[in-house]
Write an enzyme that holds these catalytic residues in place. Structure first.
Site, PDB file in Angstrom:
ATOM      1  NE  ARG A 162      -2.731  -0.999   3.351  1.00 46.51           N
ATOM      2  CZ  ARG A 162      -2.832  -2.289   3.952  1.00 46.51           C
ATOM      3  NH1 ARG A 162      -3.553  -3.041   3.566  1.00 46.51           N
ATOM      4  NH2 ARG A 162      -2.314  -2.297   5.294  1.00 46.51           N
ATOM      5  CD  GLU A 186      -2.004  -3.461  14.484  1.00 46.48           C
ATOM      6  OE1 GLU A 186      -3.048  -3.221  15.205  1.00 46.48           O
ATOM      7  OE2 GLU A 186      -1.557  -2.977  13.406  1.00 46.48           O
TER       8      GLU A 186
END
Lengths: 187, 187
Positions: free
Chosen positions: B74, B111
Protein backbone atom coordinates in the site's frame (compact mmCIF):
# COMPACT_ATOMS: atom_id res chain seq x y z
CA UNK A 1 1.48 15.05 -30.85
CA UNK A 2 2.57 18.67 -30.46
CA UNK A 3 2.35 18.40 -26.67
CA UNK A 4 4.40 15.22 -26.60
CA UNK A 5 7.11 16.72 -28.79
CA UNK A 6 7.34 19.70 -26.48
CA UNK A 7 7.65 17.41 -23.45
CA UNK A 8 10.47 15.56 -25.13
CA UNK A 9 12.32 18.77 -25.80
CA UNK A 10 11.92 19.84 -22.19
CA UNK A 11 13.22 16.47 -20.99
CA UNK A 12 16.16 17.28 -23.21
CA UNK A 13 18.08 14.05 -22.86
CA UNK A 14 15.85 11.12 -21.91
CA UNK A 15 14.54 8.84 -24.65
CA UNK A 16 12.77 5.50 -24.71
CA UNK A 17 16.15 3.94 -25.47
CA UNK A 18 17.46 5.36 -22.19
CA UNK A 19 14.50 3.82 -20.37
CA UNK A 20 15.17 0.48 -22.03
CA UNK A 21 18.85 0.63 -21.13
CA UNK A 22 17.99 1.44 -17.50
CA UNK A 23 16.00 -1.80 -17.06
CA UNK A 24 18.04 -4.59 -15.48
CA UNK A 25 17.85 -8.07 -16.99
CA UNK A 26 17.95 -10.89 -14.41
CA UNK A 27 18.61 -14.22 -16.13
CA UNK A 28 16.83 -17.35 -14.85
CA UNK A 29 14.55 -15.45 -12.43
CA UNK A 30 12.23 -16.46 -10.91
CA UNK A 31 12.74 -19.71 -12.87
CA UNK A 32 15.39 -21.10 -15.21
CA UNK A 33 14.90 -19.81 -18.74
CA UNK A 34 13.03 -16.63 -17.72
CA UNK A 35 14.74 -13.29 -18.44
CA UNK A 36 13.24 -11.14 -15.70
CA UNK A 37 12.97 -7.42 -16.44
CA UNK A 38 13.79 -5.53 -13.24
CA UNK A 39 12.38 -2.00 -13.34
CA UNK A 40 13.80 -0.92 -9.97
CA UNK A 41 16.97 0.28 -11.69
CA UNK A 42 14.82 2.46 -13.96
CA UNK A 43 12.41 4.04 -11.49
CA UNK A 44 15.04 4.85 -8.87
CA UNK A 45 16.36 7.41 -11.37
CA UNK A 46 14.32 10.61 -11.05
CA UNK A 47 14.72 11.54 -14.74
CA UNK A 48 13.62 8.11 -15.97
CA UNK A 49 10.70 7.91 -13.52
CA UNK A 50 9.60 11.43 -14.43
CA UNK A 51 9.94 10.74 -18.15
CA UNK A 52 7.77 7.60 -17.91
CA UNK A 53 5.00 9.38 -16.03
CA UNK A 54 4.97 12.40 -18.35
CA UNK A 55 5.02 10.26 -21.51
CA UNK A 56 2.26 7.93 -20.34
CA UNK A 57 0.02 10.65 -18.91
CA UNK A 58 0.44 12.73 -22.11
CA UNK A 59 -1.07 9.80 -24.03
CA UNK A 60 -4.18 9.69 -21.84
CA UNK A 61 -4.65 13.35 -21.01
CA UNK A 62 -7.99 14.59 -22.35
CA UNK A 63 -9.56 11.15 -22.60
CA UNK A 64 -11.64 11.66 -19.47
CA UNK A 65 -9.95 8.98 -17.36
CA UNK A 66 -11.77 8.89 -14.01
CA UNK A 67 -10.00 5.90 -12.43
CA UNK A 68 -6.52 4.46 -12.74
CA UNK A 69 -6.59 0.81 -11.74
CA UNK A 70 -3.20 -0.63 -10.73
CA UNK A 71 -2.42 -4.32 -10.32
CA UNK A 72 -0.63 -5.38 -7.10
CA UNK A 73 2.02 -4.69 -6.40
CA UNK A 74 4.37 -3.24 -9.01
CA UNK A 75 1.40 -1.74 -10.85
CA UNK A 76 0.75 0.47 -7.82
CA UNK A 77 3.95 2.48 -8.24
CA UNK A 78 3.30 4.17 -11.57
CA UNK A 79 -0.45 3.61 -11.19
CA UNK A 80 -0.60 5.98 -8.22
CA UNK A 81 1.58 8.54 -9.97
CA UNK A 82 -0.52 8.37 -13.15
CA UNK A 83 -3.78 8.80 -11.22
CA UNK A 84 -2.31 11.89 -9.57
CA UNK A 85 -1.06 13.29 -12.88
CA UNK A 86 -4.37 12.62 -14.68
CA UNK A 87 -6.56 13.94 -11.86
CA UNK A 88 -8.19 10.51 -11.47
CA UNK A 89 -8.90 8.32 -8.46
CA UNK A 90 -6.80 5.23 -7.80
CA UNK A 91 -8.17 1.70 -7.41
CA UNK A 92 -6.04 -1.33 -6.47
CA UNK A 93 -6.53 -4.83 -7.85
CA UNK A 94 -5.02 -7.09 -5.21
CA UNK A 95 -3.95 -10.65 -4.45
CA UNK A 96 -6.55 -12.85 -2.68
CA UNK A 97 -7.76 -11.87 0.81
CA UNK A 98 -5.92 -8.55 0.89
CA UNK A 99 -8.90 -6.27 0.31
CA UNK A 100 -11.00 -5.93 3.45
CA UNK A 101 -14.50 -5.23 2.07
CA UNK A 102 -16.88 -6.99 -0.37
CA UNK A 103 -15.08 -7.91 -3.58
CA UNK A 104 -15.18 -9.56 -6.98
CA UNK A 105 -12.64 -12.34 -7.50
CA UNK A 106 -11.26 -14.16 -10.55
CA UNK A 107 -8.88 -17.10 -11.00
CA UNK A 108 -6.40 -17.17 -13.87
CA UNK A 109 -3.30 -18.87 -15.21
CA UNK A 110 -0.09 -16.85 -15.16
CA UNK A 111 3.40 -17.28 -16.54
CA UNK A 112 4.66 -19.15 -13.49
CA UNK A 113 1.51 -20.98 -12.25
CA UNK A 114 -2.01 -20.12 -11.12
CA UNK A 115 -3.30 -17.17 -9.14
CA UNK A 116 -6.33 -15.04 -8.41
CA UNK A 117 -6.97 -11.32 -8.10
CA UNK A 118 -9.69 -9.23 -6.52
CA UNK A 119 -11.28 -5.79 -6.59
CA UNK A 120 -13.66 -4.05 -4.20
CA UNK A 121 -17.28 -4.10 -5.36
CA UNK A 122 -17.61 -0.38 -4.60
CA UNK A 123 -14.38 0.62 -6.37
CA UNK A 124 -15.90 1.94 -9.60
CA UNK A 125 -19.24 3.39 -10.73
CA UNK A 126 -20.99 2.40 -14.00
CA UNK A 127 -19.90 4.51 -16.98
CA UNK A 128 -16.44 5.42 -15.73
CA UNK A 129 -13.40 5.63 -18.02
CA UNK A 130 -10.60 3.44 -16.76
CA UNK A 131 -6.87 3.30 -17.32
CA UNK A 132 -5.67 -0.17 -16.31
CA UNK A 133 -1.95 -0.06 -15.53
CA UNK A 134 0.61 -2.75 -14.79
CA UNK A 135 4.37 -2.80 -15.06
CA UNK A 136 4.54 -5.76 -17.44
CA UNK A 137 2.53 -7.33 -20.26
CA UNK A 138 3.82 -10.90 -20.53
CA UNK A 139 1.39 -13.74 -21.40
CA UNK A 140 -1.58 -11.43 -20.85
CA UNK A 141 -3.18 -13.73 -18.28
CA UNK A 142 -3.22 -11.17 -15.47
CA UNK A 143 -4.52 -8.41 -17.74
CA UNK A 144 -7.31 -10.60 -19.05
CA UNK A 145 -8.32 -11.50 -15.50
CA UNK A 146 -8.23 -7.81 -14.54
CA UNK A 147 -10.50 -6.97 -17.50
CA UNK A 148 -12.90 -9.65 -16.31
CA UNK A 149 -12.99 -7.95 -12.90
CA UNK A 150 -13.56 -4.55 -14.52
CA UNK A 151 -16.43 -5.86 -16.67
CA UNK A 152 -18.57 -6.03 -13.50
CA UNK A 153 -18.66 -2.23 -13.45
CA UNK A 154 -19.86 -1.62 -17.03
CA UNK A 155 -17.23 1.06 -17.71
CA UNK A 156 -17.63 3.38 -20.69
CA UNK A 157 -14.06 2.70 -21.79
CA UNK A 158 -10.97 0.82 -20.66
CA UNK A 159 -7.44 1.66 -21.77
CA UNK A 160 -4.48 -0.57 -20.92
CA UNK A 161 -0.96 0.65 -20.28
CA UNK A 162 2.25 -1.18 -19.44
CA UNK A 163 5.81 -0.06 -18.94
CA UNK A 164 7.27 -3.19 -20.53
CA UNK A 165 5.76 -5.56 -23.09
CA UNK A 166 7.35 -8.91 -23.90
CA UNK A 167 6.31 -9.05 -27.55
CA UNK A 168 7.35 -12.68 -28.08
CA UNK A 169 4.77 -13.88 -25.54
CA UNK A 170 1.88 -12.42 -27.57
CA UNK A 171 0.03 -11.06 -24.54
CA UNK A 172 -1.76 -8.58 -26.81
CA UNK A 173 -3.56 -11.45 -28.56
CA UNK A 174 -4.72 -12.87 -25.22
CA UNK A 175 -6.04 -9.46 -24.15
CA UNK A 176 -7.86 -9.16 -27.49
CA UNK A 177 -8.29 -6.62 -30.27
CA UNK A 178 -11.11 -4.76 -28.54
CA UNK A 179 -8.73 -2.84 -26.32
CA UNK A 180 -6.46 0.16 -26.75
CA UNK A 181 -3.09 -1.03 -25.39
CA UNK A 182 0.11 0.98 -24.99
CA UNK A 183 3.52 -0.15 -23.78
CA UNK A 184 6.51 2.11 -23.34
CA UNK A 185 9.28 -0.45 -23.91
CA UNK A 186 9.22 -3.64 -25.99
CA UNK A 187 11.40 -6.72 -25.71
CA UNK B 1 3.14 27.76 5.57
CA UNK B 2 2.16 30.35 2.97
CA UNK B 3 2.36 27.79 0.19
CA UNK B 4 0.23 25.28 2.09
CA UNK B 5 -2.42 27.84 2.86
CA UNK B 6 -2.62 28.76 -0.79
CA UNK B 7 -2.99 25.09 -1.75
CA UNK B 8 -5.83 24.72 0.69
CA UNK B 9 -7.64 27.67 -0.78
CA UNK B 10 -7.25 26.25 -4.27
CA UNK B 11 -8.63 22.90 -3.11
CA UNK B 12 -11.52 24.98 -1.89
CA UNK B 13 -13.53 22.25 -0.20
CA UNK B 14 -11.37 19.34 0.91
CA UNK B 15 -10.08 19.30 4.49
CA UNK B 16 -8.32 16.73 6.63
CA UNK B 17 -11.72 16.02 8.21
CA UNK B 18 -13.02 15.05 4.75
CA UNK B 19 -10.08 12.70 4.32
CA UNK B 20 -10.75 11.16 7.72
CA UNK B 21 -14.44 10.73 6.92
CA UNK B 22 -13.58 9.06 3.59
CA UNK B 23 -11.61 6.26 5.31
CA UNK B 24 -13.66 3.11 5.84
CA UNK B 25 -13.48 1.37 9.21
CA UNK B 26 -13.59 -2.44 9.02
CA UNK B 27 -14.24 -3.95 12.45
CA UNK B 28 -12.48 -7.18 13.44
CA UNK B 29 -10.20 -7.24 10.38
CA UNK B 30 -7.88 -9.00 9.83
CA UNK B 31 -8.37 -10.25 13.41
CA UNK B 32 -11.02 -9.86 16.10
CA UNK B 33 -10.54 -6.61 18.01
CA UNK B 34 -8.67 -4.81 15.20
CA UNK B 35 -10.38 -1.76 13.67
CA UNK B 36 -8.88 -1.84 10.17
CA UNK B 37 -8.58 1.51 8.39
CA UNK B 38 -9.42 0.95 4.72
CA UNK B 39 -7.98 3.73 2.56
CA UNK B 40 -9.40 2.46 -0.74
CA UNK B 41 -12.57 4.47 -0.15
CA UNK B 42 -10.40 7.60 0.21
CA UNK B 43 -7.99 7.24 -2.70
CA UNK B 44 -10.63 6.22 -5.24
CA UNK B 45 -11.94 9.79 -4.93
CA UNK B 46 -9.87 12.06 -7.20
CA UNK B 47 -10.25 15.12 -4.91
CA UNK B 48 -9.18 13.23 -1.80
CA UNK B 49 -6.27 11.51 -3.57
CA UNK B 50 -5.14 14.81 -5.08
CA UNK B 51 -5.47 16.62 -1.76
CA UNK B 52 -3.32 14.03 0.04
CA UNK B 53 -0.55 14.21 -2.55
CA UNK B 54 -0.50 18.00 -2.64
CA UNK B 55 -0.55 18.33 1.16
CA UNK B 56 2.19 15.78 1.72
CA UNK B 57 4.44 16.98 -1.10
CA UNK B 58 4.03 20.61 0.06
CA UNK B 59 5.54 19.56 3.41
CA UNK B 60 8.64 18.06 1.79
CA UNK B 61 9.14 20.38 -1.17
CA UNK B 62 12.49 22.17 -0.92
CA UNK B 63 14.03 19.67 1.46
CA UNK B 64 16.10 18.07 -1.28
CA UNK B 65 14.40 14.66 -1.23
CA UNK B 66 16.21 12.46 -3.76
CA UNK B 67 14.42 9.16 -3.09
CA UNK B 68 10.94 8.26 -1.96
CA UNK B 69 10.99 4.79 -0.42
CA UNK B 70 7.60 3.05 -0.31
CA UNK B 71 6.79 -0.06 1.71
CA UNK B 72 4.99 -2.91 -0.09
CA UNK B 73 2.33 -2.79 -1.10
CA UNK B 74 0.00 0.00 0.00
CA UNK B 75 2.99 2.30 0.48
CA UNK B 76 3.65 2.09 -3.27
CA UNK B 77 0.45 3.93 -4.21
CA UNK B 78 1.11 7.34 -2.70
CA UNK B 79 4.86 6.64 -2.64
CA UNK B 80 5.02 6.60 -6.43
CA UNK B 81 2.85 9.69 -6.70
CA UNK B 82 4.95 11.57 -4.13
CA UNK B 83 8.22 10.67 -5.88
CA UNK B 84 6.77 12.01 -9.11
CA UNK B 85 5.53 15.19 -7.44
CA UNK B 86 8.83 15.81 -5.62
CA UNK B 87 11.04 15.03 -8.62
CA UNK B 88 12.64 12.12 -6.76
CA UNK B 89 13.33 8.53 -7.71
CA UNK B 90 11.21 5.72 -6.26
CA UNK B 91 12.57 2.73 -4.32
CA UNK B 92 10.43 -0.20 -3.15
CA UNK B 93 10.90 -2.04 0.14
CA UNK B 94 9.35 -5.45 -0.48
CA UNK B 95 8.27 -8.68 1.19
CA UNK B 96 10.86 -11.52 1.22
CA UNK B 97 12.07 -12.97 -2.10
CA UNK B 98 10.25 -10.45 -4.26
CA UNK B 99 13.25 -8.32 -5.25
CA UNK B 100 15.32 -10.06 -7.90
CA UNK B 101 18.85 -8.66 -7.27
CA UNK B 102 21.23 -8.50 -4.27
CA UNK B 103 19.42 -7.18 -1.20
CA UNK B 104 19.52 -6.31 2.47
CA UNK B 105 16.97 -8.12 4.64
CA UNK B 106 15.60 -7.58 8.14
CA UNK B 107 13.21 -9.57 10.36
CA UNK B 108 10.74 -7.78 12.62
CA UNK B 109 7.63 -8.21 14.74
CA UNK B 110 4.44 -6.66 13.43
CA UNK B 111 0.95 -6.07 14.75
CA UNK B 112 -0.35 -9.45 13.60
CA UNK B 113 2.78 -11.66 13.80
CA UNK B 114 6.32 -11.76 12.37
CA UNK B 115 7.62 -10.76 8.96
CA UNK B 116 10.65 -9.59 7.04
CA UNK B 117 11.30 -6.91 4.44
CA UNK B 118 14.04 -6.31 1.90
CA UNK B 119 15.64 -3.60 -0.22
CA UNK B 120 18.02 -3.78 -3.17
CA UNK B 121 21.64 -3.09 -2.24
CA UNK B 122 21.99 -0.71 -5.17
CA UNK B 123 18.77 1.20 -4.44
CA UNK B 124 20.30 4.26 -2.76
CA UNK B 125 23.66 6.09 -2.81
CA UNK B 126 25.39 7.37 0.35
CA UNK B 127 24.32 10.90 1.34
CA UNK B 128 20.87 10.83 -0.23
CA UNK B 129 17.85 12.47 1.40
CA UNK B 130 15.02 9.97 1.82
CA UNK B 131 11.29 10.24 2.33
CA UNK B 132 10.07 6.92 3.74
CA UNK B 133 6.35 6.54 3.07
CA UNK B 134 3.79 4.00 4.18
CA UNK B 135 0.02 4.16 4.42
CA UNK B 136 -0.16 3.37 8.14
CA UNK B 137 1.85 3.93 11.31
CA UNK B 138 0.54 1.34 13.78
CA UNK B 139 2.96 -0.30 16.24
CA UNK B 140 5.96 1.13 14.37
CA UNK B 141 7.53 -2.30 13.83
CA UNK B 142 7.56 -2.11 10.05
CA UNK B 143 8.89 1.47 10.06
CA UNK B 144 11.67 0.58 12.47
CA UNK B 145 12.68 -2.37 10.29
CA UNK B 146 12.60 -0.12 7.21
CA UNK B 147 14.87 2.40 8.97
CA UNK B 148 17.26 -0.44 9.75
CA UNK B 149 17.35 -1.30 6.03
CA UNK B 150 17.94 2.36 5.14
CA UNK B 151 20.80 2.70 7.63
CA UNK B 152 22.94 0.55 5.30
CA UNK B 153 23.06 3.46 2.86
CA UNK B 154 24.26 6.20 5.23
CA UNK B 155 21.65 8.69 4.08
CA UNK B 156 22.07 12.40 4.93
CA UNK B 157 18.49 12.58 6.19
CA UNK B 158 15.38 10.42 6.50
CA UNK B 159 11.86 11.80 6.83
CA UNK B 160 8.89 9.54 7.56
CA UNK B 161 5.37 10.10 6.28
CA UNK B 162 2.16 8.18 6.80
CA UNK B 163 -1.39 8.74 5.68
CA UNK B 164 -2.88 7.32 8.90
CA UNK B 165 -1.36 7.11 12.39
CA UNK B 166 -2.98 5.03 15.13
CA UNK B 167 -1.92 7.23 18.06
CA UNK B 168 -2.99 4.77 20.77
CA UNK B 169 -0.41 2.20 19.54
CA UNK B 170 2.49 4.61 20.20
CA UNK B 171 4.33 3.75 16.99
CA UNK B 172 6.15 7.08 17.19
CA UNK B 173 7.94 5.96 20.35
CA UNK B 174 9.08 2.74 18.68
CA UNK B 175 10.42 4.68 15.68
CA UNK B 176 12.25 7.02 18.08
CA UNK B 177 12.70 10.74 18.64
CA UNK B 178 15.53 11.08 16.11
CA UNK B 179 13.15 11.19 13.19
CA UNK B 180 10.89 13.77 11.62
CA UNK B 181 7.51 12.02 11.31
CA UNK B 182 4.32 13.35 9.74
CA UNK B 183 0.89 11.73 9.50
CA UNK B 184 -2.09 13.20 7.74
CA UNK B 185 -4.87 11.58 9.78
CA UNK B 186 -4.81 10.44 13.40
CA UNK B 187 -7.02 7.89 15.13
Amino acid sequence: MQARKKDKMEENIITIEDVKASIRNIPDYPKKGIQFKDLTTAIKQPEIFHFLIEEISAMYMGRGITKVVGIESRGFILGGALAARLGAGFVPIRKPNKLPAERYSVNYMLEYGEDSIEIHKDAIEPGEIILLHDDLLATGGTSKAALELLSHFNPEDIYLNFIVELNFLNGRKVVGDDYDISSMVHF
